[in-house]
Design a protein around this motif. Structure first.
Motif, PDB file in Angstrom:
ATOM      1  N   SER A   1       1.644   0.280  14.784  1.00 53.86           N
ATOM      2  CA  SER A   1       1.635   0.550  13.214  1.00 53.86           C
ATOM      3  C   SER A   1       2.937   0.242  12.635  1.00 53.86           C
ATOM      4  O   SER A   1       3.680   0.466  13.220  1.00 53.86           O
ATOM      5  N   LYS A   2       2.801  -0.323  11.337  1.00 53.67           N
ATOM      6  CA  LYS A   2       3.779  -0.396  10.446  1.00 53.67           C
ATOM      7  C   LYS A   2       4.462   0.895  10.349  1.00 53.67           C
ATOM      8  O   LYS A   2       5.587   1.050   9.681  1.00 53.67           O
ATOM      9  N   ALA A   3       3.991   2.045  10.672  1.00 50.66           N
ATOM     10  CA  ALA A   3       4.648   3.416  10.625  1.00 50.66           C
ATOM     11  C   ALA A   3       5.753   3.379  11.432  1.00 50.66           C
ATOM     12  O   ALA A   3       6.523   4.411  11.382  1.00 50.66           O
TER      13      ALA A   3
ATOM     14  N   ALA B   1      -1.989   0.338  -4.597  1.00 52.73           N
ATOM     15  CA  ALA B   1      -1.203   1.238  -4.495  1.00 52.73           C
ATOM     16  C   ALA B   1      -0.484   1.804  -3.308  1.00 52.73           C
ATOM     17  O   ALA B   1       0.383   2.712  -3.100  1.00 52.73           O
ATOM     18  N   CYS B   2      -0.606   0.868  -2.360  1.00 51.93           N
ATOM     19  CA  CYS B   2       0.103   1.078  -1.008  1.00 51.93           C
ATOM     20  C   CYS B   2       0.941   0.060  -0.472  1.00 51.93           C
ATOM     21  O   CYS B   2       0.429  -1.229  -0.971  1.00 51.93           O
ATOM     22  N   GLN B   3       1.947   0.083   0.049  1.00 55.82           N
ATOM     23  CA  GLN B   3       2.887  -0.769   0.518  1.00 55.82           C
ATOM     24  C   GLN B   3       2.147  -1.479   1.562  1.00 55.82           C
ATOM     25  O   GLN B   3       2.069  -2.899   1.922  1.00 55.82           O
ATOM     26  N   VAL B   4       1.448  -0.910   2.587  1.00 58.97           N
ATOM     27  CA  VAL B   4       0.819  -1.344   3.893  1.00 58.97           C
ATOM     28  C   VAL B   4      -0.528  -0.243   3.973  1.00 58.97           C
ATOM     29  O   VAL B   4      -0.403   0.751   3.684  1.00 58.97           O
ATOM     30  N   VAL B   5      -1.479  -0.981   4.437  1.00 58.97           N
ATOM     31  CA  VAL B   5      -2.652  -0.229   4.311  1.00 58.97           C
ATOM     32  C   VAL B   5      -3.097  -0.379   6.047  1.00 58.97           C
ATOM     33  O   VAL B   5      -3.447  -1.732   6.463  1.00 58.97           O
ATOM     34  N   GLU B   6      -3.577   0.448   6.834  1.00 60.38           N
ATOM     35  CA  GLU B   6      -3.908   0.418   8.303  1.00 60.38           C
ATOM     36  C   GLU B   6      -5.136   1.283   8.383  1.00 60.38           C
ATOM     37  O   GLU B   6      -5.329   2.352   7.600  1.00 60.38           O
ATOM     38  N   LEU B   7      -5.600   0.748   9.526  1.00 61.12           N
ATOM     39  CA  LEU B   7      -6.913   1.642   9.864  1.00 61.12           C
ATOM     40  C   LEU B   7      -6.612   2.656  10.909  1.00 61.12           C
ATOM     41  O   LEU B   7      -5.987   2.043  11.889  1.00 61.12           O
ATOM     42  N   HIS B   8      -6.688   3.971  11.011  1.00 58.85           N
ATOM     43  CA  HIS B   8      -6.347   4.972  11.883  1.00 58.85           C
ATOM     44  C   HIS B   8      -7.427   5.981  12.261  1.00 58.85           C
ATOM     45  O   HIS B   8      -8.303   6.189  11.516  1.00 58.85           O
TER      46      HIS B   8
ATOM     47  N   LEU C   1      -5.503   1.531  14.668  1.00 59.45           N
ATOM     48  CA  LEU C   1      -6.798   0.669  15.056  1.00 59.45           C
ATOM     49  C   LEU C   1      -6.548  -0.702  15.023  1.00 59.45           C
ATOM     50  O   LEU C   1      -7.100  -1.076  13.860  1.00 59.45           O
ATOM     51  N   PRO C   2      -5.922  -1.347  15.830  1.00 59.14           N
ATOM     52  CA  PRO C   2      -5.649  -2.756  15.413  1.00 59.14           C
ATOM     53  C   PRO C   2      -6.955  -3.644  15.459  1.00 59.14           C
ATOM     54  O   PRO C   2      -7.162  -4.767  14.827  1.00 59.14           O
ATOM     55  N   GLU C   3      -7.937  -3.064  16.182  1.00 54.08           N
ATOM     56  CA  GLU C   3      -9.220  -3.583  16.114  1.00 54.08           C
ATOM     57  C   GLU C   3     -10.170  -3.478  15.225  1.00 54.08           C
ATOM     58  O   GLU C   3     -11.292  -4.190  15.059  1.00 54.08           O
ATOM     59  N   GLY C   4      -9.883  -2.555  14.160  1.00 54.59           N
ATOM     60  CA  GLY C   4     -10.776  -2.026  13.177  1.00 54.59           C
ATOM     61  C   GLY C   4     -11.647  -0.986  13.431  1.00 54.59           C
ATOM     62  O   GLY C   4     -11.337  -0.470  14.598  1.00 54.59           O
ATOM     63  N   ILE C   5     -12.678  -0.859  12.561  1.00 54.48           N
ATOM     64  CA  ILE C   5     -13.603   0.175  12.767  1.00 54.48           C
ATOM     65  C   ILE C   5     -15.027  -0.415  12.902  1.00 54.48           C
ATOM     66  O   ILE C   5     -15.331  -1.334  11.798  1.00 54.48           O
ATOM     67  N   PRO C   6     -15.810  -0.403  14.095  1.00 54.80           N
ATOM     68  CA  PRO C   6     -16.994  -0.947  13.959  1.00 54.80           C
ATOM     69  C   PRO C   6     -18.039  -0.311  13.255  1.00 54.80           C
ATOM     70  O   PRO C   6     -18.054   1.156  13.018  1.00 54.80           O
ATOM     71  N   VAL C   7     -18.901  -0.991  12.513  1.00 56.42           N
ATOM     72  CA  VAL C   7     -19.889  -0.571  11.593  1.00 56.42           C
ATOM     73  C   VAL C   7     -21.189  -1.144  12.229  1.00 56.42           C
ATOM     74  O   VAL C   7     -21.751  -2.010  11.834  1.00 56.42           O
TER      75      VAL C   7
END
Lengths: 201, 144
Positions: free
Chosen positions: A158-160, B66-73, B87-93
Protein backbone atom coordinates in the motif's frame (compact mmCIF):
# COMPACT_ATOMS: atom_id res chain seq x y z
CA UNK A 1 -42.68 -15.93 83.00
CA UNK A 2 -43.92 -12.68 81.50
CA UNK A 3 -40.42 -11.25 81.98
CA UNK A 4 -38.98 -14.17 79.97
CA UNK A 5 -41.50 -13.63 77.23
CA UNK A 6 -40.58 -9.96 77.00
CA UNK A 7 -36.84 -10.76 76.89
CA UNK A 8 -37.17 -13.51 74.30
CA UNK A 9 -39.77 -11.65 72.25
CA UNK A 10 -37.72 -8.45 72.42
CA UNK A 11 -34.55 -10.24 71.33
CA UNK A 12 -36.31 -11.93 68.43
CA UNK A 13 -37.83 -8.61 67.37
CA UNK A 14 -34.46 -6.86 67.65
CA UNK A 15 -32.77 -9.62 65.66
CA UNK A 16 -35.47 -9.35 63.03
CA UNK A 17 -35.08 -5.59 62.82
CA UNK A 18 -31.31 -5.83 62.51
CA UNK A 19 -31.71 -8.54 59.88
CA UNK A 20 -34.26 -6.50 57.99
CA UNK A 21 -32.12 -3.38 58.12
CA UNK A 22 -29.12 -5.41 57.01
CA UNK A 23 -31.10 -6.87 54.17
CA UNK A 24 -32.04 -3.42 52.93
CA UNK A 25 -28.55 -1.99 53.33
CA UNK A 26 -26.35 -4.84 52.24
CA UNK A 27 -28.36 -6.66 49.59
CA UNK A 28 -28.59 -3.79 47.12
CA UNK A 29 -24.81 -3.42 47.38
CA UNK A 30 -24.26 -7.09 46.82
CA UNK A 31 -26.35 -7.11 43.69
CA UNK A 32 -23.88 -7.24 40.87
CA UNK A 33 -24.11 -4.34 38.47
CA UNK A 34 -24.40 -5.93 35.09
CA UNK A 35 -21.97 -4.12 32.84
CA UNK A 36 -22.19 -4.64 29.13
CA UNK A 37 -18.40 -4.73 28.92
CA UNK A 38 -16.07 -7.29 30.42
CA UNK A 39 -15.41 -6.39 34.08
CA UNK A 40 -11.94 -6.49 35.62
CA UNK A 41 -11.63 -6.75 39.38
CA UNK A 42 -9.15 -4.96 41.57
CA UNK A 43 -6.56 -4.04 38.98
CA UNK A 44 -4.89 -0.68 39.54
CA UNK A 45 -4.45 1.04 36.19
CA UNK A 46 -0.72 1.38 35.47
CA UNK A 47 0.27 5.00 34.97
CA UNK A 48 0.56 6.47 31.52
CA UNK A 49 2.92 9.42 31.19
CA UNK A 50 3.20 10.74 27.66
CA UNK A 51 3.10 13.87 25.53
CA UNK A 52 -0.45 15.18 25.08
CA UNK A 53 -1.99 16.56 21.89
CA UNK A 54 -2.71 19.66 24.03
CA UNK A 55 1.03 20.33 24.01
CA UNK A 56 1.42 19.33 27.67
CA UNK A 57 2.87 16.28 29.34
CA UNK A 58 -0.09 14.12 30.37
CA UNK A 59 -0.30 11.60 33.19
CA UNK A 60 -3.26 9.49 34.30
CA UNK A 61 -2.90 11.21 37.67
CA UNK A 62 -4.14 14.41 35.97
CA UNK A 63 -7.59 12.84 35.73
CA UNK A 64 -8.06 12.06 39.38
CA UNK A 65 -11.70 11.33 40.21
CA UNK A 66 -12.60 11.10 36.53
CA UNK A 67 -13.47 8.08 34.48
CA UNK A 68 -10.73 7.65 31.87
CA UNK A 69 -11.36 5.81 28.62
CA UNK A 70 -8.12 4.59 27.03
CA UNK A 71 -7.85 3.51 23.42
CA UNK A 72 -4.71 2.46 21.57
CA UNK A 73 -4.90 3.41 17.89
CA UNK A 74 -3.32 5.53 15.18
CA UNK A 75 -4.40 8.36 12.94
CA UNK A 76 -3.43 6.64 9.70
CA UNK A 77 -6.09 4.05 10.45
CA UNK A 78 -9.12 5.06 8.36
CA UNK A 79 -11.62 2.42 9.40
CA UNK A 80 -11.57 0.86 12.87
CA UNK A 81 -10.13 3.81 14.80
CA UNK A 82 -12.72 6.33 13.54
CA UNK A 83 -15.48 3.79 14.21
CA UNK A 84 -14.34 3.39 17.80
CA UNK A 85 -13.66 7.06 18.47
CA UNK A 86 -16.96 8.20 16.98
CA UNK A 87 -18.77 5.60 19.09
CA UNK A 88 -17.00 6.94 22.19
CA UNK A 89 -17.92 10.50 21.20
CA UNK A 90 -21.59 9.59 20.81
CA UNK A 91 -21.63 7.60 24.06
CA UNK A 92 -20.04 10.52 25.90
CA UNK A 93 -22.57 12.94 24.42
CA UNK A 94 -25.39 10.75 25.76
CA UNK A 95 -24.17 11.36 29.32
CA UNK A 96 -25.23 15.02 29.33
CA UNK A 97 -23.59 16.96 32.16
CA UNK A 98 -21.86 13.82 33.42
CA UNK A 99 -19.77 13.83 30.25
CA UNK A 100 -17.42 16.27 32.00
CA UNK A 101 -16.37 13.40 34.26
CA UNK A 102 -15.27 11.24 31.34
CA UNK A 103 -11.90 11.80 29.66
CA UNK A 104 -11.13 9.89 26.47
CA UNK A 105 -7.46 9.42 25.55
CA UNK A 106 -6.01 7.74 22.48
CA UNK A 107 -2.49 6.42 22.89
CA UNK A 108 -0.90 6.20 19.45
CA UNK A 109 0.71 2.96 18.36
CA UNK A 110 2.37 4.90 15.53
CA UNK A 111 4.49 7.54 17.31
CA UNK A 112 6.59 8.01 14.20
CA UNK A 113 3.73 9.59 12.24
CA UNK A 114 1.50 10.73 15.11
CA UNK A 115 3.01 13.93 16.45
CA UNK A 116 1.03 15.93 19.04
CA UNK A 117 -0.16 18.24 16.21
CA UNK A 118 -1.40 15.37 14.04
CA UNK A 119 -3.13 13.83 17.05
CA UNK A 120 -4.76 17.09 18.07
CA UNK A 121 -6.43 17.54 14.71
CA UNK A 122 -7.42 13.88 14.57
CA UNK A 123 -8.89 13.74 18.08
CA UNK A 124 -10.83 16.98 17.57
CA UNK A 125 -12.65 15.42 14.62
CA UNK A 126 -14.55 13.28 17.07
CA UNK A 127 -14.80 15.37 20.24
CA UNK A 128 -12.88 18.53 21.18
CA UNK A 129 -12.18 17.10 24.64
CA UNK A 130 -10.47 13.94 23.35
CA UNK A 131 -6.74 13.83 24.02
CA UNK A 132 -4.16 12.09 21.86
CA UNK A 133 -1.01 10.81 23.53
CA UNK A 134 2.32 10.18 21.89
CA UNK A 135 5.95 9.94 22.93
CA UNK A 136 9.05 7.89 22.78
CA UNK A 137 8.43 4.58 20.97
CA UNK A 138 10.06 2.71 23.87
CA UNK A 139 7.67 4.32 26.38
CA UNK A 140 4.66 3.51 24.22
CA UNK A 141 5.92 -0.04 23.86
CA UNK A 142 6.20 -0.41 27.63
CA UNK A 143 2.75 1.09 28.31
CA UNK A 144 1.09 -1.07 25.64
CA UNK A 145 2.70 -4.17 27.09
CA UNK A 146 1.52 -3.54 30.66
CA UNK A 147 -1.98 -2.83 29.34
CA UNK A 148 -1.95 -6.08 27.41
CA UNK A 149 -2.16 -4.29 24.10
CA UNK A 150 -0.59 -5.91 21.07
CA UNK A 151 0.56 -3.85 18.12
CA UNK A 152 2.77 -4.62 15.20
CA UNK A 153 3.96 -2.49 12.31
CA UNK A 154 3.30 -4.27 9.04
CA UNK A 155 4.97 -3.42 5.75
CA UNK A 156 2.57 -3.43 2.85
CA UNK A 157 2.48 -2.72 -0.88
CA UNK A 158 0.00 0.00 0.00
CA UNK A 159 1.03 3.59 -0.62
CA UNK A 160 0.43 4.03 3.11
CA UNK A 161 3.97 2.68 3.47
CA UNK A 162 3.19 0.68 6.55
CA UNK A 163 0.13 -0.15 8.59
CA UNK A 164 -0.16 -1.08 12.24
CA UNK A 165 -2.09 -4.11 13.45
CA UNK A 166 -3.35 -3.39 16.95
CA UNK A 167 -5.66 -4.50 19.73
CA UNK A 168 -9.03 -2.85 19.20
CA UNK A 169 -10.26 -3.16 22.80
CA UNK A 170 -11.13 0.01 24.73
CA UNK A 171 -10.16 0.17 28.42
CA UNK A 172 -12.10 2.07 31.05
CA UNK A 173 -10.52 3.23 34.32
CA UNK A 174 -12.95 4.13 37.11
CA UNK A 175 -12.82 7.15 39.43
CA UNK A 176 -10.71 5.26 41.95
CA UNK A 177 -8.03 4.54 39.36
CA UNK A 178 -8.91 0.89 38.87
CA UNK A 179 -8.85 -0.63 35.42
CA UNK A 180 -12.50 -1.60 35.42
CA UNK A 181 -13.83 -2.46 31.98
CA UNK A 182 -12.68 -3.91 28.70
CA UNK A 183 -14.99 -2.78 25.92
CA UNK A 184 -14.89 -4.84 22.74
CA UNK A 185 -14.99 -3.42 19.23
CA UNK A 186 -18.56 -4.70 18.77
CA UNK A 187 -20.01 -2.65 21.65
CA UNK A 188 -22.74 -0.20 20.62
CA UNK A 189 -23.00 3.51 21.51
CA UNK A 190 -25.84 2.70 23.93
CA UNK A 191 -23.95 -0.07 25.70
CA UNK A 192 -20.89 2.11 26.18
CA UNK A 193 -23.01 5.05 27.40
CA UNK A 194 -24.80 2.78 29.89
CA UNK A 195 -21.53 1.49 31.34
CA UNK A 196 -20.00 4.96 31.53
CA UNK A 197 -23.09 6.46 33.15
CA UNK A 198 -22.94 3.83 35.89
CA UNK A 199 -19.26 4.58 36.51
CA UNK A 200 -19.75 8.36 36.71
CA UNK A 201 -22.92 8.29 38.83
CA UNK B 1 -41.27 -15.31 -47.90
CA UNK B 2 -41.33 -11.57 -47.31
CA UNK B 3 -43.28 -12.25 -44.15
CA UNK B 4 -40.59 -14.66 -42.90
CA UNK B 5 -37.88 -12.16 -43.69
CA UNK B 6 -39.71 -9.49 -41.74
CA UNK B 7 -40.10 -11.82 -38.81
CA UNK B 8 -36.39 -12.65 -38.90
CA UNK B 9 -35.48 -8.97 -38.93
CA UNK B 10 -37.76 -8.34 -35.96
CA UNK B 11 -36.28 -11.30 -34.07
CA UNK B 12 -32.76 -10.07 -34.83
CA UNK B 13 -33.63 -6.57 -33.61
CA UNK B 14 -35.11 -7.93 -30.41
CA UNK B 15 -31.99 -10.00 -29.81
CA UNK B 16 -29.72 -7.01 -30.40
CA UNK B 17 -31.83 -4.93 -28.04
CA UNK B 18 -31.68 -7.65 -25.40
CA UNK B 19 -27.91 -7.96 -25.78
CA UNK B 20 -27.51 -4.20 -25.46
CA UNK B 21 -29.64 -3.94 -22.37
CA UNK B 22 -27.86 -6.81 -20.60
CA UNK B 23 -24.47 -5.32 -21.49
CA UNK B 24 -25.40 -1.98 -19.94
CA UNK B 25 -26.53 -3.62 -16.69
CA UNK B 26 -23.29 -3.58 -14.80
CA UNK B 27 -22.60 -3.60 -11.09
CA UNK B 28 -25.02 -1.33 -9.25
CA UNK B 29 -23.53 0.85 -6.53
CA UNK B 30 -25.81 2.03 -3.75
CA UNK B 31 -25.48 4.11 -0.58
CA UNK B 32 -21.91 5.34 -1.03
CA UNK B 33 -20.75 7.31 2.04
CA UNK B 34 -17.76 8.32 4.11
CA UNK B 35 -16.98 10.05 7.39
CA UNK B 36 -16.07 13.72 7.67
CA UNK B 37 -12.36 14.46 7.55
CA UNK B 38 -10.32 17.65 7.35
CA UNK B 39 -8.03 18.23 4.38
CA UNK B 40 -4.59 17.33 5.59
CA UNK B 41 -2.38 14.30 5.51
CA UNK B 42 -5.23 12.37 7.11
CA UNK B 43 -6.92 9.31 5.72
CA UNK B 44 -10.54 8.41 5.25
CA UNK B 45 -12.65 5.53 4.02
CA UNK B 46 -15.62 5.20 1.71
CA UNK B 47 -18.28 2.55 2.11
CA UNK B 48 -21.03 1.31 -0.24
CA UNK B 49 -23.02 -1.66 -1.48
CA UNK B 50 -21.96 -3.33 -4.73
CA UNK B 51 -24.75 -5.29 -6.35
CA UNK B 52 -23.43 -7.84 -8.81
CA UNK B 53 -24.82 -8.03 -12.34
CA UNK B 54 -25.40 -11.30 -14.20
CA UNK B 55 -21.68 -11.75 -14.81
CA UNK B 56 -18.82 -12.01 -12.33
CA UNK B 57 -17.07 -8.70 -11.95
CA UNK B 58 -14.35 -7.12 -9.87
CA UNK B 59 -13.72 -3.66 -8.45
CA UNK B 60 -10.10 -3.22 -9.51
CA UNK B 61 -9.29 0.33 -8.47
CA UNK B 62 -10.75 3.65 -7.44
CA UNK B 63 -9.90 7.33 -7.62
CA UNK B 64 -11.22 10.50 -6.10
CA UNK B 65 -10.35 14.16 -6.53
CA UNK B 66 -10.62 14.38 -2.72
CA UNK B 67 -7.73 11.96 -2.13
CA UNK B 68 -4.09 11.74 -3.06
CA UNK B 69 -4.28 7.99 -3.49
CA UNK B 70 -7.22 5.62 -3.32
CA UNK B 71 -6.78 1.94 -2.50
CA UNK B 72 -8.96 -1.03 -1.73
CA UNK B 73 -8.50 -2.41 1.76
CA UNK B 74 -10.07 -4.87 4.14
CA UNK B 75 -10.10 -4.71 7.92
CA UNK B 76 -9.83 -8.05 9.63
CA UNK B 77 -10.40 -8.73 13.28
CA UNK B 78 -8.82 -11.67 15.00
CA UNK B 79 -8.90 -12.13 18.78
CA UNK B 80 -9.57 -8.43 19.23
CA UNK B 81 -6.58 -7.44 17.09
CA UNK B 82 -7.44 -5.28 14.11
CA UNK B 83 -5.37 -5.54 10.98
CA UNK B 84 -5.82 -3.91 7.64
CA UNK B 85 -5.06 -5.71 4.41
CA UNK B 86 -4.24 -3.95 1.18
CA UNK B 87 -6.11 -5.69 -1.65
CA UNK B 88 -3.94 -5.38 -4.78
CA UNK B 89 -6.25 -7.81 -6.60
CA UNK B 90 -9.30 -5.67 -5.89
CA UNK B 91 -12.70 -6.75 -4.60
CA UNK B 92 -14.58 -9.53 -6.47
CA UNK B 93 -18.27 -8.87 -7.11
CA UNK B 94 -19.74 -12.27 -8.06
CA UNK B 95 -22.77 -12.41 -10.37
CA UNK B 96 -26.03 -11.92 -8.52
CA UNK B 97 -24.37 -11.23 -5.17
CA UNK B 98 -24.23 -8.05 -3.11
CA UNK B 99 -20.89 -7.16 -1.61
CA UNK B 100 -20.99 -4.77 1.35
CA UNK B 101 -18.18 -2.31 1.88
CA UNK B 102 -18.82 -1.30 5.48
CA UNK B 103 -17.05 -0.13 8.64
CA UNK B 104 -14.88 -2.89 10.07
CA UNK B 105 -14.63 -4.74 6.75
CA UNK B 106 -14.03 -3.98 3.09
CA UNK B 107 -13.53 -0.32 2.27
CA UNK B 108 -12.28 2.12 -0.31
CA UNK B 109 -9.37 3.80 1.45
CA UNK B 110 -8.64 7.43 0.78
CA UNK B 111 -4.99 8.16 1.54
CA UNK B 112 -4.22 11.81 2.08
CA UNK B 113 -7.45 13.79 2.01
CA UNK B 114 -6.85 16.78 -0.28
CA UNK B 115 -10.34 18.31 -0.14
CA UNK B 116 -12.02 18.37 3.25
CA UNK B 117 -14.84 15.86 3.54
CA UNK B 118 -17.56 17.98 5.11
CA UNK B 119 -20.62 16.51 6.78
CA UNK B 120 -23.71 17.02 4.62
CA UNK B 121 -21.66 17.42 1.44
CA UNK B 122 -20.47 14.68 -0.90
CA UNK B 123 -17.27 13.46 -2.54
CA UNK B 124 -16.90 12.07 -6.05
CA UNK B 125 -15.47 8.56 -6.21
CA UNK B 126 -14.66 6.84 -9.49
CA UNK B 127 -14.79 3.08 -9.35
CA UNK B 128 -13.09 1.02 -12.03
CA UNK B 129 -14.67 -2.38 -12.61
CA UNK B 130 -13.20 -5.14 -14.76
CA UNK B 131 -16.49 -5.73 -16.64
CA UNK B 132 -18.73 -2.79 -15.83
CA UNK B 133 -16.09 -0.18 -16.61
CA UNK B 134 -15.93 3.16 -14.86
CA UNK B 135 -18.74 3.97 -12.44
CA UNK B 136 -18.79 7.40 -10.82
CA UNK B 137 -20.64 7.88 -7.56
CA UNK B 138 -21.12 10.72 -5.08
CA UNK B 139 -20.35 9.54 -1.57
CA UNK B 140 -22.43 11.26 1.07
CA UNK B 141 -20.35 12.57 3.98
CA UNK B 142 -21.94 11.61 7.27
CA UNK B 143 -21.00 10.26 10.71
CA UNK B 144 -22.35 6.73 10.36
Amino acid sequence: MTKWLIIVGGSVLAALLVGLAGWFVVVPRLQPQVFNAQVMQGVDAPDIELQGSNGQPVSLADFEDQVVVVYFGYTFCPDVCPITLSKLARARAMLGDDADDVQVVMVTVDPERDTPEVLREYAARFDPTFLGLTGDPADIDRIATIYGVYYQTVDTESKAGYLVDHTSTVMVIDRSGELKLLVSFDATDDEIAEDLSYLVS
Amino acid sequence: MKMIRHTLVVIALVMVAAACSSASEGVEVSDPWGRPSPSSASNAAFYMQLEGSDTDDRLVSAESPACQVVELHETQMSDGVMSMQFLPEGIPVPAGETVSLEPGGLHVMCLGVTEALVEGESATVQLQFEESGLVTVDAEIRQS
